[in-house]
Design a protein around this motif. Structure first.
Motif, PDB file in Angstrom:
ATOM      1  N   PRO A   1      16.825  -2.448  55.179  1.00 15.78           N
ATOM      2  CA  PRO A   1      16.017  -1.323  54.708  1.00 15.78           C
ATOM      3  C   PRO A   1      15.957  -1.306  53.179  1.00 15.78           C
ATOM      4  O   PRO A   1      16.886  -1.758  52.499  1.00 15.78           O
ATOM      5  N   VAL A   2      14.871  -0.785  52.644  1.00 13.60           N
ATOM      6  CA  VAL A   2      14.719  -0.672  51.195  1.00 13.60           C
ATOM      7  C   VAL A   2      15.488   0.566  50.724  1.00 13.60           C
ATOM      8  O   VAL A   2      15.281   1.660  51.263  1.00 13.60           O
ATOM      9  N   PRO A   3      16.363   0.427  49.730  1.00 17.18           N
ATOM     10  CA  PRO A   3      17.063   1.604  49.206  1.00 17.18           C
ATOM     11  C   PRO A   3      16.062   2.603  48.612  1.00 17.18           C
ATOM     12  O   PRO A   3      15.068   2.217  47.993  1.00 17.18           O
ATOM     13  N   VAL A   4      16.329   3.884  48.815  1.00 12.08           N
ATOM     14  CA  VAL A   4      15.421   4.940  48.377  1.00 12.08           C
ATOM     15  C   VAL A   4      15.133   4.870  46.882  1.00 12.08           C
ATOM     16  O   VAL A   4      13.997   5.088  46.452  1.00 12.08           O
ATOM     17  N   HIS A   5      16.116   4.538  46.062  1.00 14.21           N
ATOM     18  CA  HIS A   5      15.929   4.548  44.606  1.00 14.21           C
ATOM     19  C   HIS A   5      14.870   3.548  44.131  1.00 14.21           C
ATOM     20  O   HIS A   5      14.317   3.690  43.053  1.00 14.21           O
ATOM     21  N   VAL A   6      14.557   2.552  44.954  1.00 13.02           N
ATOM     22  CA  VAL A   6      13.580   1.533  44.566  1.00 13.02           C
ATOM     23  C   VAL A   6      12.221   2.161  44.286  1.00 13.02           C
ATOM     24  O   VAL A   6      11.491   1.726  43.406  1.00 13.02           O
ATOM     25  N   PHE A   7      11.877   3.220  45.016  1.00 10.32           N
ATOM     26  CA  PHE A   7      10.557   3.818  44.897  1.00 10.32           C
ATOM     27  C   PHE A   7      10.460   4.920  43.851  1.00 10.32           C
ATOM     28  O   PHE A   7       9.394   5.506  43.671  1.00 10.32           O
TER      29      PHE A   7
END
Length: 149
Positions: free
Chosen positions: A90-96
């Motif tokens: 999963p993509v970590p939330v902070h990336v966005f």
């Protein structure tokens, strides 16, 4: 080729490797050219897709031996809609999180090595959404196209 016969959709599935991403980008560029996009628009799309797809290979599949990526593109008169699916981490939330430009007032050896990819994606794309559905990552984005007057 008349406007009525221009291709509007592309869907490809490929291995999550650097070479497969390179091949997929070549297919996308051929599709964009055949769909009537000029070099400015196809170049913008190439930057966004290269960053997103290379991030998947580098981060989502970094500890996974085998993986696939599915890329779907739909050409509209003023935009390119893109969906990217993978089953990596999963993509970590902070990336966005919205990012500012890194400080570039440093000496060349002191400049950050990374951190520009998502900034480029956020700058060049719109309607960026991500969701994890079961074990699948789904990234959707729109690339606005410059339309000749």
């Amino acid at each position: 080729m008349s406007a009525m016969t221009l291709p509007t959709k592309l869907a490809i599935r490929f291995d999550a490797t650097e070479m497969a991403v390179r091949d997929a980008l070549a297919q996308v560029l051929a599709f964009l050219r055949d769909a009537g996009l000029d070099s400015d628009n196809s170049g913008k799309a190439e930057i966004v897709l290269a960053e997103a797809l290379n991030n998947i290979v580098e981060h989502a599949y970094c500890d996974i031996a085998h993986g696939k990526v599915e890329l779907q593109c739909t050409r509209h008169p003023s935009r390119l809609e893109v969906t990217i699916l993978d089953q990596g981490k999963p993509v970590p939330v902070h990336v966005f999180a919205k990012r500012g430009y890194p400080d570039t007032d440093s000496a060349l050896p002191d400049l950050p090595e990374g951190g520009f990819g998502w900034l480029l994606i956020q700058t060049l794309a719109e309607n960026l959404t991500y969701q994890r559905v079961g074990d699948t990552n789904c990234l959707r984005l729109t690339i606005p196209l410059l339309v000749a007057a």
